[in-house]
Design a protein around this motif. Structure first.
Motif, PDB file in Angstrom:
ATOM      1  N   SER A 188      -6.006   7.340   2.481  1.00  8.51           N
ATOM      2  CA  SER A 188      -6.155   7.051   1.051  1.00  8.51           C
ATOM      3  C   SER A 188      -7.534   7.467   0.564  1.00  8.51           C
ATOM      4  O   SER A 188      -7.681   8.089  -0.501  1.00  8.51           O
ATOM      5  CB  SER A 188      -5.941   5.558   0.784  1.00  8.51           C
ATOM      6  OG  SER A 188      -4.604   5.179   1.063  1.00  8.51           O
ATOM      7  N   THR A 229       0.828  -1.207   0.000  1.00 12.27           N
ATOM      8  CA  THR A 229       0.000   0.000   0.000  1.00 12.27           C
ATOM      9  C   THR A 229       0.863   1.259   0.000  1.00 12.27           C
ATOM     10  O   THR A 229       0.530   2.254  -0.666  1.00 12.27           O
ATOM     11  CB  THR A 229      -0.929  -0.003   1.218  1.00 12.27           C
ATOM     12  OG1 THR A 229      -1.689  -1.222   1.225  1.00 12.27           O
ATOM     13  CG2 THR A 229      -1.882   1.173   1.194  1.00 12.27           C
ATOM     14  N   LEU A 244      -1.315  10.383   5.087  1.00 17.14           N
ATOM     15  CA  LEU A 244      -0.926   9.158   4.408  1.00 17.14           C
ATOM     16  C   LEU A 244       0.556   8.874   4.630  1.00 17.14           C
ATOM     17  O   LEU A 244       0.951   7.729   4.895  1.00 17.14           O
ATOM     18  CB  LEU A 244      -1.210   9.287   2.909  1.00 17.14           C
ATOM     19  CG  LEU A 244      -0.849   8.087   2.027  1.00 17.14           C
ATOM     20  CD1 LEU A 244      -1.745   6.903   2.348  1.00 17.14           C
ATOM     21  CD2 LEU A 244      -0.965   8.458   0.558  1.00 17.14           C
ATOM     22  N   ASP A 256       0.585   4.136  -2.980  1.00 14.85           N
ATOM     23  CA  ASP A 256       0.201   5.524  -2.728  1.00 14.85           C
ATOM     24  C   ASP A 256       1.300   6.516  -3.108  1.00 14.85           C
ATOM     25  O   ASP A 256       1.009   7.631  -3.555  1.00 14.85           O
ATOM     26  CB  ASP A 256      -0.163   5.698  -1.247  1.00 14.85           C
ATOM     27  CG  ASP A 256      -1.443   4.968  -0.886  1.00 14.85           C
ATOM     28  OD1 ASP A 256      -2.367   4.958  -1.719  1.00 14.85           O
ATOM     29  OD2 ASP A 256      -1.525   4.402   0.216  1.00 14.85           O
TER      30      ASP A 256
END
Length: 573
Positions: A112, A32, A137, A36
């Motif tokens: 996100s 992840t 984030l 991102d």
């Protein structure tokens, strides 16, 4: 002593199903993270077309996001990662790895989704909201680094520990590939649904496309949230930091079913003595000192400096090379004025996918295969050296040859090899070493400090390189930038930084391959008291186990001095 035998059993455990499950659970956070961080490049292309339309309708050029906005969007995420490394790293040692592991992932999911919603649709509001959620984030991304590395290192056996941690980190490569794949799919769908708009015609649906791309990053993290919360605390944290050996034994026995822990449990039940150690014995065998103390500096300061400095020096050329992609893919795809917004984002994502498949992922795989054969130190030195070689190869003829011949296949090969070398060596080893070198009660904190130093280097490399690599001739400078030192000199500097990383590794980095975590940390009182230790004559003897029979403070002192090397800071009053 029971805790020692539990940790010894962990060090010699056979590779089991749960090890692979832990790789997926821990690795999905890194997956992840990279999704991102790397999907922002095509997203900024879409944002430029939506919120920065050309000043004149007939100008013939699409909208471009100003460099200040690009720098801010990239920079706030990296600043958030610095904060996340430090905060979650410290929390992992203070309250436990598992207790903050789930909240860290939850922060990734929420930020996100928040990045995609970005509250409103006016330019100022959207960008301010996007930067805010990108900062959050980054905090989640930074926090996941020390927690994932520490948890995997404390679950693994010493023979394959490096490969397991490298496998967790290798999920970044698949995250990059997933971000490219999602971007390509979303761009292709929107392009078809909107009827393939003209190059300079940006439909309103484009404002939805980049939001979908960002919010998709919450899906893989959300899928693993339950399994993260269901994970037990690591046995090393429970036994060495919380001093609860019975719980450590029970927890590890539930997930690693092939461990022979029955004799340990039977011995603890048969002993039938109070589990609270005598005050003097506790002070002698588990001395407390802080991370800012002179003792920590004397015993672990060198290792912490080596880990942090190597990571800082790596991320400067690594993140700079990532941004360098825009100089490479441009000659291979149609000019921005000849494609629409979705096609431009598709082309950027496609090139990222090619680089990931050709160099990034193979580099990670090579690291997994070699890390426990070659060793961390050698692999890190080799990676830094090869990075320098390929960066110099790009820099030397850049102005005289590469600038006008970027379609040359060797140009792409050399660029891909810089990524392969980084992932084979320092990009992987700088993630592994801090999880192996420090005592259990400092492990997550020290990894967080090292990771934070790396993200500071990433900030220097990504933002600084954007401006420094601009041509010295103002007529050749990209719109919105000021003249810089030129691409050739920027690449030479990056190569020199890689050589400096090689020197730092040679001077400051020890080898940790096939050694237990307690051997690597070299902290008296937490080493394997039940393992063999050399005596003063060079022979071998077994250290006495405390708390087997009640002893007076005087007898404890006599026993300890007779069986352990004298240490000037061992005893405290």
């Amino acid at each position: 002593m029971a805790p020692i035998r539990v940790l010894t059993a962990l060090d010699h455990a056979r590779t089991q199903y749960y090890h692979f499950k832990a790789i997926i659970i821990a690795g999905m956070g890194l997956f992840t993270d990279s999704y991102d961080l790397f999907c922002i490049a095509p997203v900024m292309k879409i944002i430029g077309r939506v919120y920065y339309p050309p000043s004149s309708p007939g100008g013939g050029k699409p909208g471009v996001t100003p460099p200040v906005v690009v720098s801010a969007t990239v920079g706030v995420a990296l600043l958030g990662a610095v904060v996340g490394n430090l905060v979650f790293g410290a929390l992992g040692d203070r309250v436990g790895r598992r207790r903050v592991y789930g909240p860290c992932l939850l922060l990734l999911v929420c930020s996100s989704l928040g990045s995609g919603f970005s509250v409103c649709r006016t330019r100022r509001c959207v960008l301010s909201s996007l930067c805010f959620f990108r900062f959050l984030l980054g905090v989640g991304v930074g926090g996941d680094y020390p927690l994932s590395a520490t948890i995997m290192s404390e679950f693994a056996n010493k023979r394959t520990r490096g490969a397991f941690i490298a496998a967790v980190f290798s999920m970044q490569g698949f995250g990059i590939l997933a971000s490219s794949g999602v971007t390509m799919v979303v761009a292709a769908i929107f392009d078809r649904v909107t009827g393939h708009p003209a190059p300079l015609d940006t439909p309103e649906a484009a404002d939805l496309a980049w939001r979908v791309i960002l919010m998709a990053g919450a899906v893989p993290a959300g899928l693993t949230f339950y399994w993260r919360m269901a994970m037990p605390e690591t046995a090393r944290f429970t036994a060495l930091v919380q001093h609860d050996v019975q719980k450590a034994t029970n927890d590890i026995g539930r997930v690693l079913t092939d461990l022979d822990l029955n004799p340990i449990a039977e011995e603890e039940q048969a002993s039938a003595i109070p589990r609270t150690p005598e005050p003097f014995a506790y002070a002698a065998t588990a001395p407390h000192y802080g991370i800012f103390s002179r003792r920590f500096l004397a015993q672990h300061g060198r290792n912490l400096l080596g880990c942090a400095l190597a990571w800082f020096l790596l991320d400067i050329p690594y993140y700079s090379s990532t941004l360098f992609q825009s100089q490479i893919y441009q000659p291979w795809f149609p000019a921005a004025g000849r494609v629409n917004v979705f096609q431009e984002a598709y082309n950027v994502a496609r090139f990222q996918a090619i680089i990931a498949v050709a160099s990034t992922i193979p580099g990670y795989f090579a690291a997994v295969l070699l890390i426990d054969r070659v060793g961390r130190r050698r692999l890190q030195m080799a990676g830094f050296f090869l990075m320098a070689v390929f960066l110099f190869a790009l820099a030397g003829p850049y102005d005289h040859y590469w600038r006008g011949n970027a379609k040359n296949a060797w140009y792409i090969v050399l660029y891909a090899l810089t990524f392969f070398s980084a992932n084979l060596g320092p990009n992987t080893t700088t993630f592994i070493l801090p999880a192996e070198l420090f005592p259990a009660r400092f492990r997550s904190t020290c990894h967080g400090i090292s990771g934070a130093a790396g993200k500071v280097g990433a900030l220097v490399g990504s933002v600084g390189f954007l401006w420094a690599s601009q041509a010295r001739d103002r007529g050749q400078v990209q719109a919105g930038y000021e003249p810089g030192i030129g691409m050739m000199y920027a690449l030479v500097i990056l190569g020199g930084i890689s050589l400096l990383g090689l020197a730092v590794t040679y001077v400051l980095t020890p080898e940790t391959m096939r050694r237990s975590l307690e051997e690597n940390e070299s902290e008296p009182g937490q080493a394997h008291a039940g393992e063999l230790a050399a005596d003063a004559d060079g022979g071998v003897m077994r250290l006495q186990e405390i708390n087997v029979t009640p002893k007076s403070p005087a007898s404890m002192l006599s026993s300890h001095v007779s069986t352990s090397p004298i240490h000037p800071h061992r005893f405290s009053v």
